[in-house]
Motif scaffolding. Structure first.
Motif, mmCIF file in Angstrom:
data_model
loop_
_atom_site.group_PDB
_atom_site.id
_atom_site.type_symbol
_atom_site.label_atom_id
_atom_site.label_comp_id
_atom_site.label_asym_id
_atom_site.label_seq_id
_atom_site.Cartn_x
_atom_site.Cartn_y
_atom_site.Cartn_z
ATOM 1 N N LEU A 26 -7.777 9.224 8.934
ATOM 2 C CA LEU A 26 -7.691 7.794 9.239
ATOM 3 C C LEU A 26 -7.535 6.926 7.994
ATOM 4 O O LEU A 26 -6.634 6.077 7.934
ATOM 5 N N PRO A 27 -8.383 7.076 6.954
ATOM 6 C CA PRO A 27 -8.188 6.240 5.753
ATOM 7 C C PRO A 27 -6.809 6.460 5.115
ATOM 8 O O PRO A 27 -6.205 5.500 4.609
ATOM 9 N N ALA A 28 -6.315 7.694 5.163
ATOM 10 C CA ALA A 28 -5.011 7.982 4.571
ATOM 11 C C ALA A 28 -3.900 7.278 5.340
ATOM 12 O O ALA A 28 -2.977 6.695 4.741
ATOM 13 N N PHE A 29 -3.973 7.300 6.662
ATOM 14 C CA PHE A 29 -2.959 6.629 7.474
ATOM 15 C C PHE A 29 -2.977 5.119 7.232
ATOM 16 O O PHE A 29 -1.930 4.485 7.104
ATOM 17 N N VAL A 30 -4.169 4.542 7.202
ATOM 18 C CA VAL A 30 -4.280 3.099 6.975
ATOM 19 C C VAL A 30 -3.724 2.731 5.603
ATOM 20 O O VAL A 30 -2.999 1.730 5.452
ATOM 21 N N LEU A 31 -4.036 3.531 4.601
ATOM 22 C CA LEU A 31 -3.516 3.275 3.256
ATOM 23 C C LEU A 31 -1.990 3.319 3.250
ATOM 24 O O LEU A 31 -1.339 2.448 2.644
ATOM 25 N N LEU A 32 -1.411 4.312 3.922
ATOM 26 C CA LEU A 32 0.042 4.422 3.952
ATOM 27 C C LEU A 32 0.681 3.227 4.654
ATOM 28 O O LEU A 32 1.742 2.748 4.240
ATOM 29 N N VAL A 33 0.048 2.725 5.705
ATOM 30 C CA VAL A 33 0.586 1.553 6.399
ATOM 31 C C VAL A 33 0.709 0.387 5.435
ATOM 32 O O VAL A 33 1.757 -0.275 5.347
ATOM 33 N N PHE A 34 -0.348 0.123 4.684
ATOM 34 C CA PHE A 34 -0.319 -1.018 3.759
ATOM 35 C C PHE A 34 0.653 -0.782 2.602
ATOM 36 O O PHE A 34 1.358 -1.702 2.179
ATOM 37 N N VAL A 35 0.702 0.440 2.097
ATOM 38 C CA VAL A 35 1.623 0.738 0.993
ATOM 39 C C VAL A 35 3.065 0.558 1.442
ATOM 40 O O VAL A 35 3.883 -0.067 0.751
ATOM 41 N N TRP A 36 3.398 1.106 2.606
ATOM 42 C CA TRP A 36 4.769 0.998 3.102
ATOM 43 C C TRP A 36 5.136 -0.452 3.418
ATOM 44 O O TRP A 36 6.226 -0.919 3.087
ATOM 45 N N GLU A 37 4.229 -1.162 4.066
ATOM 46 C CA GLU A 37 4.528 -2.545 4.441
ATOM 47 C C GLU A 37 4.636 -3.441 3.209
ATOM 48 O O GLU A 37 5.486 -4.335 3.148
ATOM 49 N N ALA A 38 3.788 -3.205 2.226
ATOM 50 C CA ALA A 38 3.892 -3.980 0.987
ATOM 51 C C ALA A 38 5.197 -3.660 0.268
ATOM 52 O O ALA A 38 5.846 -4.549 -0.306
ATOM 53 N N GLY A 39 5.614 -2.390 0.311
ATOM 54 C CA GLY A 39 6.880 -2.015 -0.313
ATOM 55 C C GLY A 39 8.065 -2.689 0.351
ATOM 56 O O GLY A 39 9.010 -3.133 -0.323
ATOM 57 N N VAL A 40 8.044 -2.772 1.681
ATOM 58 C CA VAL A 40 9.121 -3.462 2.401
ATOM 59 C C VAL A 40 9.181 -4.921 1.999
ATOM 60 O O VAL A 40 10.261 -5.478 1.754
ATOM 61 N N ARG A 41 8.043 -5.560 1.922
ATOM 62 C CA ARG A 41 8.002 -6.980 1.564
ATOM 63 C C ARG A 41 8.437 -7.202 0.119
ATOM 64 O O ARG A 41 9.102 -8.190 -0.199
ATOM 65 N N ARG A 42 8.057 -6.280 -0.759
ATOM 66 C CA ARG A 42 8.486 -6.405 -2.155
ATOM 67 C C ARG A 42 9.993 -6.283 -2.259
ATOM 68 O O ARG A 42 10.649 -7.022 -3.001
ATOM 69 N N SER A 43 10.569 -5.340 -1.503
ATOM 70 C CA SER A 43 12.026 -5.172 -1.512
ATOM 71 C C SER A 43 12.743 -6.411 -0.971
ATOM 72 O O SER A 43 13.867 -6.714 -1.369
ATOM 73 N N ALA A 44 12.075 -7.114 -0.049
ATOM 74 C CA ALA A 44 12.668 -8.319 0.542
ATOM 75 C C ALA A 44 12.446 -9.555 -0.312
ATOM 76 O O ALA A 44 12.898 -10.641 0.047
ATOM 77 N N GLY A 45 11.731 -9.377 -1.439
ATOM 78 C CA GLY A 45 11.522 -10.507 -2.337
ATOM 79 C C GLY A 45 10.336 -11.372 -2.006
ATOM 80 O O GLY A 45 10.234 -12.517 -2.500
ATOM 81 N N VAL A 46 9.401 -10.883 -1.190
ATOM 82 C CA VAL A 46 8.198 -11.658 -0.863
ATOM 83 C C VAL A 46 7.361 -11.833 -2.119
ATOM 84 O O VAL A 46 7.187 -10.894 -2.906
ATOM 85 N N ARG A 47 6.836 -13.032 -2.312
ATOM 86 C CA ARG A 47 6.132 -13.347 -3.558
ATOM 87 C C ARG A 47 4.820 -12.570 -3.687
ATOM 88 O O ARG A 47 4.499 -12.077 -4.765
ATOM 89 N N ARG A 48 4.055 -12.497 -2.629
ATOM 90 C CA ARG A 48 2.779 -11.772 -2.654
ATOM 91 C C ARG A 48 2.823 -10.678 -1.589
ATOM 92 O O ARG A 48 2.263 -10.843 -0.499
#
Length: 309
Positions: A26-48
């Motif tokens: 469970l902690p590993a899955f939750v961590l991956l969700v945030f890592v992947w979603e943050a990566g998508v937002r970074r690629s889209a140019g989101v500031r934070r």
């Protein structure tokens, strides 16, 4: 609407209902969700990206948690809707911290049931002939025998039939080098896929090393939840072997081309390995399914100096 994440939550709860060690993921899955979603937002140019990922995904993860809890309780419906289950009614277990209050009582009793079961297993240190330690599992140091018979017929004077919980040796002995290679390739290529595989393997194996410190009785089949991810590590390395070297833009993969030759050689290596694994599985198949064979043939399959007997 991340419906796939909600479906995954239901399936995850089903996995935990089968074996509690699924919770380690469970902690590993939750961590991956945030890592992947943050990566998508970074690629889209989101500031934070990290803050936005947390704010945006937390409600969905909370809903997934509710679905997980509901699904898990549903798997206990047979216990909840009857009165003769272990720890079901306080009246049947005087002195136990149970309750027969409507609605809340069964939930309290279910919690106490889980608490008792967890306490039993975490303090179980009784010796067993087939017990093994986490550092033996990937080496197939001590598999578990489920069935044995010396009855025939098998066309020989002495016969043997066994169901041995043993992984295909060639595949299992590939796991450790595959994990090392996956880590190296992941760092060299900055490939998130390698990190995801290694994180899942760690979630499935490392907790057992902690329990081993207390001398808890364990068995090799505890590796089952991590097994798909170890196979993925092998597949990842085979993919790296097969993939061609980078060719100039617009260059075609044709005979004489470096990328073509690399893919050809890599394909032969990967295909040969898979073929050997299949042949190895076929060789050990009789002792996977309890097939009656001559005793000499059974003995020939007992490798590692009799550790598998």
């Amino acid at each position: 609407w991340p419906w796939w994440r909600l479906v995954a939550a239901v399936l995850f709860a089903g996995a935990c209902a089968v074996k509690w060690s699924g919770l380690y993921f469970l902690p590993a899955f939750v961590l991956l969700v945030f890592v992947w979603e943050a990566g998508v937002r970074r690629s889209a140019g989101v500031r934070r990206p990290w803050r936005d990922a947390f704010v945006g995904e937390l409600p969905w993860l909370a809903l997934a948690g509710v679905l997980m809890l509901g699904t898990y309780l549903a798997t206990w419906s047979g216990w909840l809707l009857t009165d003769d289950g272990y720890y079901r009614l306080a009246a049947n277990y005087p002195g136990a911290p149970l309750s027969d209050k409507p609605v809340i009582g069964p939930l309290i009793n279910l919690f106490e049931y889980h608490k008792a079961a967890y306490g039993f297993h975490t303090h179980l240190d009784t010796g067993h002939k087939y017990q093994s330690w986490p550092w033996q599992w990937l080496l197939l140091g001590r598999p578990v025998a489920f069935y044995w018979s010396g009855d025939g017929p098998c066309g020989a004077a002495n016969c043997a039939a066994e169901i041995l919980l043993l992984g295909t040796p060639l595949l299992w002995w590939s796991f450790l080098p595959a994990l090392v290679a996956t880590a190296w390739l992941g760092l060299a290529r900055r490939d998130w896929r390698a990190g995801a595989i290694l994180l899942m393997v760690a979630a499935g194996l490392l907790p057992w090393f902690w329990f081993a410190l207390d001398g808890r009785t364990m068995f090799s089949f505890y590796t089952a939840p991590a097994l798909p991810f170890m196979v993925l590590a092998v597949v990842y390395v085979l993919g790296a072997i097969v993939s061609p070297a980078k060719a100039p833009a617009g260059a075609a993969l044709s005979p004489g081309n470096a990328g073509y030759d690399r893919r050809l050689v890599g394909g032969v290596i990967a295909g040969g390995y898979v073929l050997l694994v299949a042949l190895c599985f076929a060789y050990f198949y009789p002792i996977f399914v309890g097939e009656v064979i001559p005793y000499a043939e059974w003995s020939a399959r007992m490798w590692l100096g009799g550790r598998w007997i």
